[in-house]
Design a protein around this motif. Structure first.
Motif, PDB file in Angstrom:
ATOM      1  N   UNK A  31      -3.317  -4.726  -7.864  1.00  0.00           N
ATOM      2  CA  UNK A  31      -1.828  -4.193  -7.815  1.00  0.00           C
ATOM      3  C   UNK A  31      -1.590  -4.871  -6.627  1.00  0.00           C
ATOM      4  N   UNK A  32      -0.471  -5.185  -6.144  1.00  0.00           N
ATOM      5  CA  UNK A  32       0.612  -5.909  -4.727  1.00  0.00           C
ATOM      6  C   UNK A  32       1.954  -5.083  -4.856  1.00  0.00           C
ATOM      7  N   UNK A  33       2.197  -5.057  -3.320  1.00  0.00           N
ATOM      8  CA  UNK A  33       3.349  -4.398  -2.996  1.00  0.00           C
ATOM      9  C   UNK A  33       3.875  -5.303  -1.888  1.00  0.00           C
ATOM     10  N   UNK A  34       4.915  -5.090  -2.100  1.00  0.00           N
ATOM     11  CA  UNK A  34       6.073  -6.496  -0.939  1.00  0.00           C
ATOM     12  C   UNK A  34       5.461  -5.606   0.855  1.00  0.00           C
ATOM     13  N   UNK A  35       5.904  -6.419   1.599  1.00  0.00           N
ATOM     14  CA  UNK A  35       6.148  -5.075   2.761  1.00  0.00           C
ATOM     15  C   UNK A  35       7.253  -4.850   2.557  1.00  0.00           C
TER      16      UNK A  35
END
Length: 120
Positions: A49-53
């Motif tokens: 999973x990834x999330x923007x700043x």
């Protein structure tokens, strides 16, 4: 330099839940996208999973969609991975990463990892 420290791993039965935490420190960690990866025995490390700043965009590998949720609190320099409906195949060492979204994620910094074991 950004330092990442994961916590929250452990042993859980299939169907259970865990929440992983990642504490970031060092050079302005809030400017980075954040991600979670995992590495199962005998397999390569893989994006989870990834999330923007800003926290406005999040992305998941297909196998965890609908079960895992990534979130971040930039005021506390924390990133979380809420894992529900866990399956034995989720067993792995989970790593927090700071970097950039895209293809699907490029990591500049890594944590040391936390073990998640899901029993059947």
């Amino acid at each position: 330099q950004v330092r990442l420290v994961e916590s929250g791993g452990g042993l859980v039965q299939a169907g259970g839940s865990l929440r992983l935490s990642c504490a970031a420190s060092g050079r302005t960690p809030s400017i980075y996208a954040m991600g979670w990866f995992r590495q199962a025995p005998g397999k390569e490390r893989a994006f989870v999973a990834g999330i923007s700043w800003s926290g406005g965009g999040s992305y998941y590998t297909d196998s965890v969609k609908g079960r895992f949720t990534i979130s971040r609190d930039n005021a506390k320099n924390m990133v979380y991975l809420q894992m529900n409906s866990l399956k034995p195949e989720d067993t792995a060492v989970y790593y927090c990463a700071a970097g950039y979204l895209g293809n699907p994620f490029t990591a500049d910094y890594w944590g040391q990892g936390t073990q998640v074991t899901v029993s059947s």
